[in-house]
Design a protein around this motif. Structure first.
Motif, PDB file in Angstrom:
ATOM      1  N   ASP A  53       0.853  -1.179   0.000  1.00  0.00           N
ATOM      2  CA  ASP A  53       0.000   0.000   0.000  1.00  0.00           C
ATOM      3  C   ASP A  53       0.896   1.239   0.000  1.00  0.00           C
ATOM      4  OD1 ASP A  53      -2.233  -1.615   0.094  1.00  0.00           O
ATOM      5  OD2 ASP A  53      -2.607  -1.304   2.235  1.00  0.00           O
ATOM      6  N   PRO A  54       0.349   2.408  -0.328  1.00  0.00           N
ATOM      7  CA  PRO A  54       1.154   3.632  -0.309  1.00  0.00           C
ATOM      8  C   PRO A  54       1.764   3.893   1.068  1.00  0.00           C
ATOM      9  CG  PRO A  54      -0.854   4.006  -1.535  1.00  0.00           C
ATOM     10  CD  PRO A  54      -0.989   2.657  -0.869  1.00  0.00           C
ATOM     11  N   GLY A  55       2.939   4.494   1.041  1.00  0.00           N
ATOM     12  CA  GLY A  55       3.634   4.849   2.275  1.00  0.00           C
ATOM     13  C   GLY A  55       5.112   5.057   2.014  1.00  0.00           C
ATOM     14  N   VAL A  74       3.228   2.860  -8.809  1.00  0.00           N
ATOM     15  CA  VAL A  74       4.268   3.883  -8.919  1.00  0.00           C
ATOM     16  C   VAL A  74       4.981   3.992  -7.580  1.00  0.00           C
ATOM     17  CG1 VAL A  74       4.746   6.337  -9.318  1.00  0.00           C
ATOM     18  CG2 VAL A  74       2.935   5.197 -10.613  1.00  0.00           C
ATOM     19  N   MET A  75       6.300   4.018  -7.631  1.00  0.00           N
ATOM     20  CA  MET A  75       7.099   4.241  -6.433  1.00  0.00           C
ATOM     21  C   MET A  75       8.319   5.068  -6.781  1.00  0.00           C
ATOM     22  SD  MET A  75       8.669   0.391  -5.886  1.00  0.00           S
ATOM     23  CE  MET A  75       9.758   0.745  -4.522  1.00  0.00           C
ATOM     24  N   ILE A  76       8.842   5.756  -5.786  1.00  0.00           N
ATOM     25  CA  ILE A  76      10.063   6.536  -5.945  1.00  0.00           C
ATOM     26  C   ILE A  76      11.090   5.944  -5.005  1.00  0.00           C
ATOM     27  CG2 ILE A  76      11.121   8.812  -5.675  1.00  0.00           C
ATOM     28  CD1 ILE A  76       8.253   9.943  -6.224  1.00  0.00           C
ATOM     29  N   HIS A  78      14.919   6.446  -3.439  1.00  0.00           N
ATOM     30  CA  HIS A  78      15.878   7.527  -3.239  1.00  0.00           C
ATOM     31  C   HIS A  78      17.038   6.992  -2.407  1.00  0.00           C
ATOM     32  CE1 HIS A  78      16.460  12.050  -2.124  1.00  0.00           C
ATOM     33  NE2 HIS A  78      17.559  11.480  -2.577  1.00  0.00           N
ATOM     34  N   GLU A  79      18.104   6.642  -3.096  1.00  0.00           N
ATOM     35  CA  GLU A  79      19.298   6.138  -2.405  1.00  0.00           C
ATOM     36  C   GLU A  79      19.937   7.265  -1.618  1.00  0.00           C
ATOM     37  OE1 GLU A  79      23.292   3.489  -3.329  1.00  0.00           O
ATOM     38  OE2 GLU A  79      22.156   4.327  -4.999  1.00  0.00           O
ATOM     39  N   ASP A  80      20.445   6.958  -0.421  1.00  0.00           N
ATOM     40  CA  ASP A  80      21.158   7.955   0.372  1.00  0.00           C
ATOM     41  C   ASP A  80      22.220   8.624  -0.502  1.00  0.00           C
ATOM     42  OD1 ASP A  80      19.620   7.063   2.482  1.00  0.00           O
ATOM     43  OD2 ASP A  80      21.274   6.097   3.555  1.00  0.00           O
ATOM     44  N   ASP A  81      22.287   9.937  -0.474  1.00  0.00           N
ATOM     45  CA  ASP A  81      23.247  10.731  -1.254  1.00  0.00           C
ATOM     46  C   ASP A  81      23.063  10.584  -2.764  1.00  0.00           C
ATOM     47  OD1 ASP A  81      24.490  11.699   1.109  1.00  0.00           O
ATOM     48  OD2 ASP A  81      25.704   9.879   1.222  1.00  0.00           O
ATOM     49  N   GLY A  82      21.912  10.100  -3.200  1.00  0.00           N
ATOM     50  CA  GLY A  82      21.632   9.956  -4.627  1.00  0.00           C
ATOM     51  C   GLY A  82      20.416  10.772  -5.026  1.00  0.00           C
ATOM     52  N   GLU A  83      20.029  10.640  -6.261  1.00  0.00           N
ATOM     53  CA  GLU A  83      18.857  11.331  -6.788  1.00  0.00           C
ATOM     54  C   GLU A  83      17.649  10.397  -6.738  1.00  0.00           C
ATOM     55  OE1 GLU A  83      18.726  14.548  -7.855  1.00  0.00           O
ATOM     56  OE2 GLU A  83      20.792  14.692  -7.134  1.00  0.00           O
ATOM     57  N   PRO A  84      16.446  10.928  -6.486  1.00  0.00           N
ATOM     58  CA  PRO A  84      15.253  10.085  -6.521  1.00  0.00           C
ATOM     59  C   PRO A  84      15.001   9.554  -7.930  1.00  0.00           C
ATOM     60  CG  PRO A  84      14.732  12.325  -5.747  1.00  0.00           C
ATOM     61  CD  PRO A  84      16.161  12.314  -6.160  1.00  0.00           C
ATOM     62  N   VAL A  85      14.517   8.315  -8.002  1.00  0.00           N
ATOM     63  CA  VAL A  85      14.208   7.674  -9.275  1.00  0.00           C
ATOM     64  C   VAL A  85      12.773   7.154  -9.201  1.00  0.00           C
ATOM     65  CG1 VAL A  85      14.783   5.779 -10.847  1.00  0.00           C
ATOM     66  CG2 VAL A  85      16.613   6.984  -9.626  1.00  0.00           C
ATOM     67  N   GLU A  86      11.950   7.521 -10.186  1.00  0.00           N
ATOM     68  CA  GLU A  86      10.573   7.039 -10.231  1.00  0.00           C
ATOM     69  C   GLU A  86      10.520   5.720 -10.993  1.00  0.00           C
ATOM     70  OE1 GLU A  86       6.580   9.332 -10.820  1.00  0.00           O
ATOM     71  OE2 GLU A  86       7.292   8.708 -12.806  1.00  0.00           O
ATOM     72  N   VAL A 102      15.371   5.337   0.802  1.00  0.00           N
ATOM     73  CA  VAL A 102      13.949   5.431   1.109  1.00  0.00           C
ATOM     74  C   VAL A 102      13.133   5.057  -0.123  1.00  0.00           C
ATOM     75  CG1 VAL A 102      12.110   7.045   1.744  1.00  0.00           C
ATOM     76  CG2 VAL A 102      14.331   7.178   2.878  1.00  0.00           C
ATOM     77  N   TRP A 103      12.098   4.263   0.105  1.00  0.00           N
ATOM     78  CA  TRP A 103      11.117   3.935  -0.928  1.00  0.00           C
ATOM     79  C   TRP A 103       9.829   4.662  -0.585  1.00  0.00           C
ATOM     80  CZ3 TRP A 103      10.941  -2.048  -2.117  1.00  0.00           C
ATOM     81  CH2 TRP A 103      12.193  -2.473  -2.560  1.00  0.00           C
ATOM     82  N   THR A 104       9.284   5.383  -1.538  1.00  0.00           N
ATOM     83  CA  THR A 104       7.988   6.038  -1.378  1.00  0.00           C
ATOM     84  C   THR A 104       7.023   5.396  -2.364  1.00  0.00           C
ATOM     85  OG1 THR A 104       9.047   8.118  -0.739  1.00  0.00           O
ATOM     86  CG2 THR A 104       6.735   8.225  -1.447  1.00  0.00           C
TER      87      THR A 104
END
Length: 117
Positions: A53-55, A74-76, A78-86, A102-104
């Motif tokens: 589920d979303p979170g 859809v998820m984003i 974001h690796e520490d010290d990296g750029e977010p990737v969709e 982090v995974w969003t």
């Protein structure tokens, strides 16, 4: 032997709250559903279907890596010290041993995964 994965219904999956040691929820309780489809005898390779589920959650691949193919949602990431990737349905991603970030989950996701140790 060839093992074919057939489409699974939500009722085929085991539901539970996301929790450590898999990942740390950052946005409150996140319900995930999964089913392991394959594991080798020494459990160094495990694969299956996983839904979330979303979170927002924190993932640290310290002892294992993971390869995913997003089947829906859809998820984003974001690796520490990296750029977010969709990532969207049809995307594949590789999280090597040592990946932290982090995974969003923006829209409910379903992925096929392979975890290796």
């Amino acid at each position: 032997m060839t093992h074919v994965l057939r489409p699974l219904e939500v009722s085929d999956l085991e539901a539970k709250p996301l929790a450590l040691p898999s990942a740390e929820p950052l946005s409150g309780e996140i319900i995930v559903r999964s089913k392991v489809e394959f594991t080798d005898k020494d459990r160094t390779v495990i694969s299956g279907i996983w839904e979330s589920d979303p979170g927002v959650s924190r993932w640290e691949f310290t002892t294992r890596g993971e390869i995913i193919h997003l089947l829906q949602g859809v998820m984003i990431v974001h690796e520490d010290d990296g750029e977010p990737v969709e990532l969207t349905a049809g995307s594949a991603a590789y999280f090597p041993i040592g990946w932290k970030g982090v995974w969003t989950v923006v829209e409910p996701v379903r992925k096929f995964y392979v975890v290796y140790k």
